[in-house]
Design an enzyme around this catalytic site. Sequence first.
Site, PDB file in Angstrom:
ATOM      1  N   CYS A  75       0.865  -1.181   0.000  1.00 25.23           N
ATOM      2  CA  CYS A  75       0.000   0.000   0.000  1.00 25.23           C
ATOM      3  C   CYS A  75       0.900   1.228   0.000  1.00 25.23           C
ATOM      4  O   CYS A  75       1.721   1.386   0.913  1.00 25.23           O
ATOM      5  CB  CYS A  75      -0.893  -0.010   1.244  1.00 25.23           C
ATOM      6  SG  CYS A  75      -1.877   1.479   1.499  1.00 25.23           S
ATOM      7  N   CYS A 185      -0.616   4.045  -6.465  1.00 25.06           N
ATOM      8  CA  CYS A 185      -1.516   3.302  -5.583  1.00 25.06           C
ATOM      9  C   CYS A 185      -1.634   1.896  -6.147  1.00 25.06           C
ATOM     10  O   CYS A 185      -1.770   1.723  -7.365  1.00 25.06           O
ATOM     11  CB  CYS A 185      -2.894   3.967  -5.530  1.00 25.06           C
ATOM     12  SG  CYS A 185      -4.144   3.017  -4.618  1.00 25.06           S
TER      13      CYS A 185
END
Length: 263
Positions: A75, A185
């Site tokens: 992440c 992302c």
Amino acid sequence: MSIKDFPIGVFDSGVGGTSILKELMKALPHERFIYLADSKNAPYGTKPVDEIIELSQKNTTHLISKKVKLIVVACNTATTNAISILRENHQLPFIGIEPAIKPAALQTKSNSIGILATKGTLSSALFEKASELFKKDINITEVEGKEIVEAVENGKTENKDFQENLKNQVEVFKENAIDCLVLGCTHYPYIKKDLKNLLPGIKIIDSGYAVAKQTKKILIENKILQDKPKKQIVDIYTNANNLKVIDQIFKNQTKVNCQFLDF
């Protein structure tokens, strides 16, 4: 049991980090993986830093309870805001995910690149430090991706409203004549096809391959790489009602076990 036989832990704010997990599975065919999709708290990118750190710590603690030998923070937001604290508090190795600004800066021919990322990543000190190294020589256009994570989490990226929203968000990249787009992302690789259609001729760069390569390097350096021909096992746990989305991501891959877990 040898530590080499222990699993590799991976976590993300949801299903996005499975884009990293897939690269890890290819690079490390004999390893066992435990993946946590913290989907009930997605997206992390809009949360305050303290909450991102708290959630990252929670995921880490849960993975350590499963006796993992290394943790991949799949992440970008959790990496840029929390990984330094995780490394301070725990002894095992951590691999983080950072936007691939350097590869884009090296490959651009127009000296203009774009970065599509969450608010949490773009506003982090680690991201600012990385981008400052290149801002003197190239033009960097930053765009905060909105409602992209939610669409990926809910399997709604083909929705007409989402497609129109995405088109509007990336228009500025065309206006600024970028030739490389960095996906900041881990959810965003799942809309790569859409981005290619909207931004023809622009090279799209994500971090998956580089992360898998670095993970293998760290396993070897720490002498914990599984060097015996073992069957790859992948256990995925999600704390939200999105098992169908995950099943679709891993369709026809029978070695992947997916189930709900309230963590």
